[in-house]
Design a protein around this motif. Structure first.
Motif, PDB file in Angstrom:
ATOM      1  N   ILE A 102       0.781  -1.184   0.064  1.00 32.56           N
ATOM      2  CA  ILE A 102       0.166   0.106   0.108  1.00 32.56           C
ATOM      3  C   ILE A 102       0.732   1.147   0.034  1.00 32.56           C
ATOM      4  N   GLY A 103       1.960   1.419   0.816  1.00 30.15           N
ATOM      5  CA  GLY A 103       2.874   2.353   0.733  1.00 30.15           C
ATOM      6  C   GLY A 103       3.283   2.709  -0.598  1.00 30.15           C
ATOM      7  N   LEU A 104       4.052   1.718  -1.195  1.00 36.21           N
ATOM      8  CA  LEU A 104       4.503   1.765  -2.567  1.00 36.21           C
ATOM      9  C   LEU A 104       3.443   2.380  -3.428  1.00 36.21           C
ATOM     10  N   LEU A 105       2.262   1.827  -3.430  1.00 32.18           N
ATOM     11  CA  LEU A 105       1.338   2.332  -4.390  1.00 32.18           C
ATOM     12  C   LEU A 105       0.914   3.752  -4.139  1.00 32.18           C
ATOM     13  N   ILE A 106       0.999   4.050  -3.052  1.00 27.51           N
ATOM     14  CA  ILE A 106       0.559   5.597  -2.499  1.00 27.51           C
ATOM     15  C   ILE A 106       1.952   6.273  -2.972  1.00 27.51           C
ATOM     16  N   PHE A 107       3.260   5.733  -2.817  1.00 26.13           N
ATOM     17  CA  PHE A 107       4.283   6.906  -3.324  1.00 26.13           C
ATOM     18  C   PHE A 107       4.238   6.704  -4.774  1.00 26.13           C
ATOM     19  N   LEU A 140       3.327  10.216  -9.527  1.00 24.32           N
ATOM     20  CA  LEU A 140       2.716  10.608 -10.819  1.00 24.32           C
ATOM     21  C   LEU A 140       1.770  11.750 -10.787  1.00 24.32           C
ATOM     22  N   ALA A 141       1.170  11.942  -9.797  1.00 24.87           N
ATOM     23  CA  ALA A 141       0.516  13.036  -9.832  1.00 24.87           C
ATOM     24  C   ALA A 141       1.317  14.377  -9.824  1.00 24.87           C
ATOM     25  N   ARG A 142       2.647  14.329  -9.256  1.00 22.84           N
ATOM     26  CA  ARG A 142       3.249  15.555  -9.328  1.00 22.84           C
ATOM     27  C   ARG A 142       4.012  15.705 -10.824  1.00 22.84           C
ATOM     28  N   ARG A 143       4.302  14.712 -11.414  1.00 26.89           N
ATOM     29  CA  ARG A 143       4.725  14.801 -12.893  1.00 26.89           C
ATOM     30  C   ARG A 143       3.654  15.377 -13.723  1.00 26.89           C
ATOM     31  N   ARG A 144       2.444  15.026 -13.624  1.00 29.35           N
ATOM     32  CA  ARG A 144       1.533  15.513 -14.159  1.00 29.35           C
ATOM     33  C   ARG A 144       1.087  16.930 -14.069  1.00 29.35           C
ATOM     34  N   ALA A 145       1.235  17.457 -12.653  1.00 32.30           N
ATOM     35  CA  ALA A 145       1.030  18.935 -12.243  1.00 32.30           C
ATOM     36  C   ALA A 145       2.180  19.552 -12.845  1.00 32.30           C
TER      37      ALA A 145
END
Length: 266
Positions: free
Chosen positions: A250-255, A260-265
């Motif tokens: 779960i931790g790896l998934l959140i990371f 991915l969200a930061r790259r898109r932002a």
């Protein structure tokens, strides 16, 4: 070996079943009834060199030669019992047949607890209970001397009490599951066995050599000790490791989702 709490729970239920079936005129007092129990001591093991007579053949045998290195269901019975011994035998045989295991992978052994019973009484019980010839599961009915019986029951922690007033025995309605070396693996109620449960128990007693991989995996579900509300140490360790792996995943998934969200932002 089952925990003492589980063994006590099994014994209490099984003794109650037999005592409830005793005739109303039983003369045993409470102190006598309190002795009726099945409580194998730690490391309990049936003596493999125990001398007996095979009721079907009349031949002299030893308990070890009948066990023959297989996990067995050992059922102490009164061959002339008018209470629950007959259904214990028939239900144990049905559960064994329902396991789907090869007949030579296990054994059902009956041992007479009344030294006065002879081979004819044992054969008559099998015929009346299972029919002639017996079904796919053929129990081995053994006759033992009073001294041999005392040795066996002492080793297994099995106590029956004779009631002279009714000429019957108050005894636990219990089956002892033995490993191939005679060690007690579990105490079971032959009146509450299913083929699946018994297959798993035989697999465990056979140290995984009787059943398949699916049986050994399913045994993990039996690691929960309902009497104490906790898991056994082995299963507790497995659950702990599984929990750590799940948290890490779960931790790896959140990371990964955060990056991915930061790259898109950007």
């Amino acid at each position: 070996m089952s925990s003492p709490a589980r063994l006590f729970g099994h014994a209490a239920v099984m003794v109650t079943l037999v005592l409830a079936a005793l005739p109303a005129q039983a003369r045993l007092v409470q102190a006598d009834l309190a002795r009726v129990a099945v409580a194998p001591p730690p490391g309990a093991r049936a003596p493999l060199d125990l001398a007996a007579t095979d009721a079907m053949t009349g031949q002299a045998v030893t308990l070890g030669s009948v066990i023959a290195g297989r996990p067995v269901l050992l059922l102490p019975v009164d061959y002339t019992c008018g209470n629950v011994c007959d259904p214990m035998v028939s239900m144990a045989a049905e559960a064994l047949a329902a396991t789907g295991l090869a007949p030579d992978a296990y054994a059902l052994i009956l041992v007479g607890i009344d030294p006065r019973d002879d081979t004819a009484a044992a054969r008559r019980m099998l015929t009346d209970t299972l029919g002639a010839p017996a079904a796919s599961v053929k129990p081995r009915a053994l006759i033992v001397s009073e001294a041999a019986l005392r040795r066996l029951t002492t080793a297994l922690g099995y106590t029956a009490v004779y009631d002279a007033g009714t000429d019957s025995f108050a005894h636990p309605a219990a089956a002892l599951l033995l490993a191939g070396d005679g060690q007690v693996a579990q105490v079971l109620s032959p009146l509450a066995l299913t083929g699946r449960d018994l297959r798993l128990a035989l697999t465990e007693a056979g140290d995984g050599r009787v059943g398949g991989l699916a049986d050994r995996l399913a045994l993990l579900c039996y690691g929960y000790d309902a009497a104490r509300g906790i898991y056994t140490p082995l299963v507790q360790r497995i659950l702990t490791v599984a929990g750590i792996v799940t948290i890490a995943a779960i931790g790896l998934l959140i990371f990964g989702l955060t990056r991915l969200a930061r790259r898109r932002a950007a």
